[in-house]
Design an enzyme around this catalytic site. Sequence first.
Site, PDB file in Angstrom:
ATOM      1  N   HIS A  82      16.955 -53.298 -10.969  1.00 23.37           N
ATOM      2  CA  HIS A  82      17.787 -53.697  -9.700  1.00 23.37           C
ATOM      3  C   HIS A  82      18.716 -52.431  -9.553  1.00 23.37           C
ATOM      4  CE1 HIS A  82      18.346 -57.090  -6.931  1.00 23.37           C
ATOM      5  NE2 HIS A  82      19.704 -56.457  -6.529  1.00 23.37           N
ATOM      6  N   ASP A 161      22.155 -67.527  -3.227  1.00 24.31           N
ATOM      7  CA  ASP A 161      22.367 -65.943  -3.141  1.00 24.31           C
ATOM      8  C   ASP A 161      22.219 -65.488  -1.740  1.00 24.31           C
ATOM      9  OD1 ASP A 161      23.026 -63.418  -4.207  1.00 24.31           O
ATOM     10  OD2 ASP A 161      20.982 -63.090  -3.858  1.00 24.31           O
ATOM     11  N   ARG A 168      28.620 -62.050   2.936  1.00 24.62           N
ATOM     12  CA  ARG A 168      29.248 -61.065   2.251  1.00 24.62           C
ATOM     13  C   ARG A 168      29.248 -59.812   2.943  1.00 24.62           C
ATOM     14  NH1 ARG A 168      27.098 -60.248  -3.283  1.00 24.62           N
ATOM     15  NH2 ARG A 168      28.468 -58.533  -3.581  1.00 24.62           N
ATOM     16  N   SER A 183      25.361 -62.227  -8.196  1.00 26.94           N
ATOM     17  CA  SER A 183      24.297 -62.053  -7.309  1.00 26.94           C
ATOM     18  C   SER A 183      22.817 -61.480  -7.986  1.00 26.94           C
ATOM     19  CB  SER A 183      24.850 -61.239  -5.746  1.00 26.94           C
ATOM     20  OG  SER A 183      23.716 -60.862  -5.237  1.00 26.94           O
ATOM     21  N   LYS A 187      19.296 -63.596  -9.661  1.00 32.89           N
ATOM     22  CA  LYS A 187      17.918 -63.115  -9.180  1.00 32.89           C
ATOM     23  C   LYS A 187      17.274 -62.618 -10.245  1.00 32.89           C
ATOM     24  CE  LYS A 187      19.342 -60.464  -5.395  1.00 32.89           C
ATOM     25  NZ  LYS A 187      20.553 -60.759  -5.447  1.00 32.89           N
TER      26      LYS A 187
END
Length: 409
Positions: A82, A161, A168, A183, A187
């Site tokens: 990520h 999320d 956001r 966040s 995930k």
Amino acid sequence: MSILEIIEKKKNGWELDKSEITEAFLGYMNGTVEDYQMSSLLMAIVLNGMTFRETVDLTDIMLYSGKKLDTKKVDGVMVDKHSTGGVGDKTSLIIGPIMACLGLKMGKLSGRGLGYTGGTIDKLESIPGFRVALTTDEFIFDLNKVGFTECEQTPEFTPLDKKIYDLRSVTGTVSSIPLIASSIMSKKLAVGADFILIDLKVGSGALIKNKKDAIELANTMIEIGKAYNRVVIPVLTNMNRPLGDNVGNALEVIEAMDILKGKNGNLRDLCIELSSNLYSRAKHVNIDVATEAVKRVLDDGKAYDKFIEFTKMQGGDVEKLELAEHIVPIKSTANGRLKDISAEEIGKLALELGGGRKKKGDTIDYGVGVVINKHIGDSINEGDILCYLYQRDNTDRSLEAMKAFTIVK
Ligand code: URA
């Protein structure tokens, strides 16, 4: 405690207990807390931070707003990757196929664009037909069959999320260590990979602007990983300049395919570095062996074929990718040497062209964006094309575009 009291408590810099975080965030998910109240709480978190305990609690609440994948149903070692967000960052589209070709399973939950930084889900959605929302059964099926699958947050996967993320993105509450950590980690924990590589982008075009904050974010994510018995591998990478040449959703998919077909440059180098790191950790081989294996699947075209298999599996047809019809060259007004290209300015330009969202629910234009035509260190003559803007209208954006390029004598 009422939502108003919870907002006041965080505004005054106090630590919230888990029941208060639950009340506010699940209240938002269930509709008893309004957008404006959650925006206010998020801003208080941005300004006053969260303790590690609060950050883990928030991660847990986000994680269990949906369910965890049953990893026993996945054959093989699971890896994940990520990025904390940047401009032109399409590395997942390259690293996922590489991992799959090397026999690992990379199932990834991703997000959409945040502020002026891009998001992989929007990029994938630019491929006509591509399905970004999968059920957990489809996710497992695709992962076992192809080795790489990628989808967005759904009612089954971290739905909280998704709601917070969308808010956001348009309320200036993106750049916060606890909000980013919870966040991303919610995930990653929902999928439950054994090895999780975090590409921590640092610089003007990233959500995290300096090294000190990047290290704090890295440590927060490592500790969250430990709390759930998962290995988090942080890698700090530069985001002062855009990654690769293309910025904009469909344009980035095209560049990812170009890399998978053999294009060289900083994007390929970074993908090799990150892939080798993850492969060496997951397969317990030394980094040179890993790098060789990664280069092999890139060079022999297997990773490209895997990308096509992945897109087809999720219904996408890359032959139908569509770009904006007006291609406007931006010409240099000076002679000299190209010293810098600002990722932030290029990101804002792509947003202005319609490639990102300015308010909740905005639809975005997948075909617009910027293609950079010169590289740092190039000598520049007046009239040389610095970049091309892919746009839907004929508006002259040369002044905004020129702001991204620093040319020195
Ligand atoms: N990526 C995410 O998934 N969440 C963030 O907050 C930032 C980047």
